[in-house]
Design a protein around this motif. Structure first.
Motif, PDB file in Angstrom:
ATOM      1  N   MET A 119       0.838  -1.202   0.000  1.00  0.00           N
ATOM      2  CA  MET A 119       0.000   0.000   0.000  1.00  0.00           C
ATOM      3  C   MET A 119       0.869   1.247   0.000  1.00  0.00           C
ATOM      4  N   VAL A 120       1.913   1.250   0.826  1.00  0.00           N
ATOM      5  CA  VAL A 120       2.821   2.400   0.880  1.00  0.00           C
ATOM      6  C   VAL A 120       3.546   2.573  -0.449  1.00  0.00           C
ATOM      7  N   LYS A 121       3.940   1.459  -1.065  1.00  0.00           N
ATOM      8  CA  LYS A 121       4.615   1.542  -2.369  1.00  0.00           C
ATOM      9  C   LYS A 121       3.683   2.131  -3.417  1.00  0.00           C
ATOM     10  N   TYR A 122       2.403   1.765  -3.355  1.00  0.00           N
ATOM     11  CA  TYR A 122       1.426   2.335  -4.282  1.00  0.00           C
ATOM     12  C   TYR A 122       1.364   3.852  -4.115  1.00  0.00           C
ATOM     13  N   LEU A 123       1.319   4.322  -2.873  1.00  0.00           N
ATOM     14  CA  LEU A 123       1.304   5.762  -2.634  1.00  0.00           C
ATOM     15  C   LEU A 123       2.583   6.412  -3.140  1.00  0.00           C
ATOM     16  N   THR A 124       3.717   5.758  -2.904  1.00  0.00           N
ATOM     17  CA  THR A 124       5.010   6.299  -3.337  1.00  0.00           C
ATOM     18  C   THR A 124       5.086   6.409  -4.851  1.00  0.00           C
ATOM     19  N   ASP A 125       4.563   5.409  -5.564  1.00  0.00           N
ATOM     20  CA  ASP A 125       4.623   5.405  -7.027  1.00  0.00           C
ATOM     21  C   ASP A 125       3.599   6.351  -7.659  1.00  0.00           C
ATOM     22  N   THR A 126       2.564   6.702  -6.907  1.00  0.00           N
ATOM     23  CA  THR A 126       1.454   7.459  -7.485  1.00  0.00           C
ATOM     24  C   THR A 126       1.500   8.951  -7.145  1.00  0.00           C
ATOM     25  N   PHE A 127       1.989   9.294  -5.934  1.00  0.00           N
ATOM     26  CA  PHE A 127       1.916  10.671  -5.467  1.00  0.00           C
ATOM     27  C   PHE A 127       3.280  11.140  -4.952  1.00  0.00           C
ATOM     28  N   PRO A 128       3.545  12.450  -5.008  1.00  0.00           N
ATOM     29  CA  PRO A 128       4.807  12.961  -4.458  1.00  0.00           C
ATOM     30  C   PRO A 128       4.809  12.910  -2.934  1.00  0.00           C
ATOM     31  N   GLU A 129       5.918  12.459  -2.367  1.00  0.00           N
ATOM     32  CA  GLU A 129       6.036  12.395  -0.914  1.00  0.00           C
ATOM     33  C   GLU A 129       6.538  13.734  -0.377  1.00  0.00           C
ATOM     34  N   VAL A 130       6.035  14.144   0.779  1.00  0.00           N
ATOM     35  CA  VAL A 130       6.469  15.379   1.431  1.00  0.00           C
ATOM     36  C   VAL A 130       6.896  15.039   2.858  1.00  0.00           C
ATOM     37  N   SER A 131       7.802  15.827   3.386  1.00  0.00           N
ATOM     38  CA  SER A 131       8.242  15.620   4.764  1.00  0.00           C
ATOM     39  C   SER A 131       7.204  16.182   5.730  1.00  0.00           C
ATOM     40  N   GLY A 132       7.290  15.758   6.975  1.00  0.00           N
ATOM     41  CA  GLY A 132       6.397  16.308   7.984  1.00  0.00           C
ATOM     42  C   GLY A 132       6.586  17.798   8.152  1.00  0.00           C
ATOM     43  N   LYS A 133       7.809  18.243   8.049  1.00  0.00           N
ATOM     44  CA  LYS A 133       8.085  19.676   8.176  1.00  0.00           C
ATOM     45  C   LYS A 133       7.362  20.451   7.083  1.00  0.00           C
ATOM     46  N   GLU A 134       7.399  19.949   5.846  1.00  0.00           N
ATOM     47  CA  GLU A 134       6.736  20.628   4.732  1.00  0.00           C
ATOM     48  C   GLU A 134       5.218  20.575   4.879  1.00  0.00           C
ATOM     49  N   LEU A 135       4.691  19.436   5.329  1.00  0.00           N
ATOM     50  CA  LEU A 135       3.248  19.300   5.467  1.00  0.00           C
ATOM     51  C   LEU A 135       2.698  20.345   6.422  1.00  0.00           C
ATOM     52  N   THR A 146       7.743   1.580  12.165  1.00  0.00           N
ATOM     53  CA  THR A 146       7.757   2.252  10.870  1.00  0.00           C
ATOM     54  C   THR A 146       7.697   3.762  11.034  1.00  0.00           C
ATOM     55  N   VAL A 147       8.242   4.461  10.050  1.00  0.00           N
ATOM     56  CA  VAL A 147       8.199   5.925  10.024  1.00  0.00           C
ATOM     57  C   VAL A 147       6.879   6.368   9.401  1.00  0.00           C
ATOM     58  N   ILE A 148       6.240   7.382   9.994  1.00  0.00           N
ATOM     59  CA  ILE A 148       5.009   7.948   9.437  1.00  0.00           C
ATOM     60  C   ILE A 148       5.374   8.763   8.202  1.00  0.00           C
ATOM     61  N   ARG A 149       4.687   8.506   7.065  1.00  0.00           N
ATOM     62  CA  ARG A 149       5.041   9.148   5.791  1.00  0.00           C
ATOM     63  C   ARG A 149       3.828   9.850   5.196  1.00  0.00           C
ATOM     64  N   ALA A 150       4.066  11.002   4.549  1.00  0.00           N
ATOM     65  CA  ALA A 150       2.985  11.823   4.003  1.00  0.00           C
ATOM     66  C   ALA A 150       3.126  11.963   2.490  1.00  0.00           C
ATOM     67  N   PHE A 151       1.971  12.025   1.789  1.00  0.00           N
ATOM     68  CA  PHE A 151       1.944  12.136   0.332  1.00  0.00           C
ATOM     69  C   PHE A 151       0.908  13.181  -0.076  1.00  0.00           C
ATOM     70  N   ARG A 152       1.320  14.045  -0.996  1.00  0.00           N
ATOM     71  CA  ARG A 152       0.393  15.065  -1.518  1.00  0.00           C
ATOM     72  C   ARG A 152      -0.463  14.413  -2.595  1.00  0.00           C
ATOM     73  N   THR A 153      -1.772  14.333  -2.368  1.00  0.00           N
ATOM     74  CA  THR A 153      -2.657  13.588  -3.261  1.00  0.00           C
ATOM     75  C   THR A 153      -3.643  14.448  -4.036  1.00  0.00           C
ATOM     76  N   GLY A 154      -3.751  15.731  -3.685  1.00  0.00           N
ATOM     77  CA  GLY A 154      -4.724  16.561  -4.378  1.00  0.00           C
ATOM     78  C   GLY A 154      -4.651  18.006  -3.933  1.00  0.00           C
ATOM     79  N   PRO A 155      -5.529  18.854  -4.461  1.00  0.00           N
ATOM     80  CA  PRO A 155      -5.519  20.278  -4.110  1.00  0.00           C
ATOM     81  C   PRO A 155      -6.225  20.533  -2.786  1.00  0.00           C
ATOM     82  N   ARG A 156      -6.101  21.772  -2.300  1.00  0.00           N
ATOM     83  CA  ARG A 156      -6.885  22.198  -1.137  1.00  0.00           C
ATOM     84  C   ARG A 156      -8.366  22.207  -1.507  1.00  0.00           C
ATOM     85  N   VAL A 157      -9.213  22.199  -0.512  1.00  0.00           N
ATOM     86  CA  VAL A 157     -10.658  22.103  -0.763  1.00  0.00           C
ATOM     87  C   VAL A 157     -11.395  23.238  -0.066  1.00  0.00           C
ATOM     88  N   GLU A 158     -12.653  23.412  -0.413  1.00  0.00           N
ATOM     89  CA  GLU A 158     -13.546  24.330   0.275  1.00  0.00           C
ATOM     90  C   GLU A 158     -14.623  23.515   0.985  1.00  0.00           C
TER      91      GLU A 158
END
Length: 466
Positions: free
Chosen positions: A15-31, A221-233
């Motif tokens: 599942m994590v590999k799918y996220l890695t291959d599909t979306f850009p990963e960001v650090s916690g600091k950036e998030l 495991t290390v908690i990892r974040a991925f940017r998956t879409g735009p901001r919302v309203e």
């Protein structure tokens, strides 16, 4: 109590590999820089004695196992992230900003993101989730809003909906946002489709979640974040929930049913006390029976609702004037029973007890029965006495029942009143032998906990039918 590593969903790495291959990963600091761009600087915060500007507040653990709060300040965040978050075995942060130094709901001022926890997610579940985000239209059955971030939490995912503009948390907006989140959780938490965990777990809007870059020591495991879409309203999220659960930003306060002049006429004592004399409202005092009753409900607690059972115990202790030390002793006595409850998520520890004790606060006096049922999955029967004492109410009810029995010649105990939920579920299964639980939930409009609880219920045979 030390945390131990435990089994997780077998294909979680895929599942994590799918996220890695599909979306850009960001650090916690950036998030969190993206989530909270308007945090104050350290110098500004020291000058701001009135806490006019809200900031994010996060929790981190120290080697002695204690949790500490820290304000997320713009100019010190990069250094603080490396010091307090990165590699830490326990950190928590919500999507809200707060006035002052504590992350209590009473001090919450703005909601920057609505975050949902989804447990037990593998490769199939994450693919199902995004398929329903991208291919089912809003309002259609099974549709989900597309998130801004997905965070791989170690055993599942955290789903982030980051708003284009933060939402001011006026009193009524807090209530509306809570209902919207509950409804989204109900729709997203779909057993065998988006999660392998049966029991839906509801969380409030101020719930804290493990921070990317920290470590989930239960899985190593290390908690990892991925940017998956735009901001919302908020209007975008509104499209995916029932109309009664939508947020109306034009209604920040609940409309009153009476004008002040009407209240002065109808409730003169209240008007004199609260408006003229400006006295603060007194809290009612409740017998300890309520607190003792809730302790006895420990046998009804199911996985995913353990923390909230203790949280409500603390609220009831406050309502019933139970001393804090007594509450703590009772929680410690109950802890072994809570730890025995089967659950695929995190083990329940003394740290969870300490966190639940924070709900021992008069500010939770108005926590509603509906809220309690949602977060604990424990049904609470209502008493309807029309203001009469219980003994008088029951005398009147029995008298009416006896009159009805004599006049109509029928037994009032047979076939009257609303059917119990167990009987409703049983009748449905008899009429629909091929139906699944999800069909029962949809057709009868019952909650998941109710259907799961009574799915295998069989009524006792009547006398002579054994």
């Amino acid at each position: 109590m030390a945390e131990t590593k435990r089994e997780r969903v077998p294909d979680y790495p895929e599942m994590v590999k799918y996220l890695t291959d599909t979306f850009p990963e960001v650090s916690g600091k950036e998030l969190y820089e993206d989530l909270f761009p308007n945090n104050e600087k350290a110098g500004e915060h020291k000058k701001n004695h009135n806490y006019e500007k809200p900031n994010a507040v996060y929790l981190y653990s120290t080697p002695d196992g204690r949790m500490h709060r820290r304000i997320m300040l713009k100019d010190t965040w990069a250094e603080d992230y490396d010091t307090f978050v990165k590699g830490n075995p326990m950190t928590l942060c919500s999507g809200l900003t707060f006035r002052g130094r504590t992350n209590q709901m009473a001090h919450a001022q703005r909601m920057h993101a609505l975050i949902i926890d989804l447990d037990s997610v593998g490769l199939r579940e994450i693919k199902n989730f995004f398929h329903r985000c991208d291919h089912i239209k809003p309002g259609e059955f099974g549709s989900f809003p597309h998130p801004t971030y997905i965070v791989a939490s170690g055993g599942g995912v955290h789903i982030y909906y980051v708003f284009k503009e933060p939402i001011d948390l006026y009193p009524n907006i807090k209530l509306q946002a809570k209902q919207l989140k509950y409804n989204l959780i109900y729709k997203i938490w779909d057993y065998k489709m988006t999660t392998r965990e049966k029991d839906t777990q509801y969380q409030g809007i101020a719930q804290g979640y493990r921070m990317p870059g920290s470590v989930n020591s239960k899985y190593g495991t290390v908690i990892r974040a991925f940017r998956t879409g735009p901001r919302v309203e908020i209007e975008y999220l509104n499209k995916y929930v029932d109309e009664k659960n939508r947020v109306d930003l034009l209604k920040p306060f609940r409309p009153t049913q009476k004008s002040l002049e009407q209240a002065k006429h109808d409730y003169p004592e209240w008007y004199q006390r609260r408006i003229v004399n400006k006295q603060k409202p007194d809290h009612w005092h409740i017998k300890k029976d309520l607190y003792n009753w809730w302790i006895r409900q420990v046998g009804r607690v199911i996985g995913g609702h353990r923390y909230f059972y203790f949280m409500i115990l603390a609220i009831y202790a406050s309502k019933c004037d139970v001393p804090f030390d007594t509450l703590k002793e009772d929680m410690i006595k109950l802890l072994p029973r809570i730890q025995e409850i089967e659950h695929e998520g995190d083990p329940f520890t003394m740290q969870d007890v300490k966190s639940a004790l924070e709900a021992y606060d008069k500010g939770f006096f108005c926590f509603t029965i509906d809220d309690i049922e949602h977060i604990t999955a424990i049904r609470i029967e209502r008493n309807r006495r029309n203001g009469r004492p219980q003994n008088i109410h029951l005398m009147g009810a029995r008298a009416l029942q006896d009159i009805k029995h004599k006049v109509e010649g029928t037994n009032w105990r047979q076939g009257n009143g609303r059917k119990r939920k167990c009987e409703v579920v049983y009748t449905y299964r008899q009429e629909h032998p091929e139906a699944k639980k999800v069909d029962c939930i949809r057709d009868l409009k019952l909650s998941k906990p109710t259907v799961y609880r009574w799915w295998n219920y069989v009524p006792e045979p009547e006398p002579g039918q054994e």
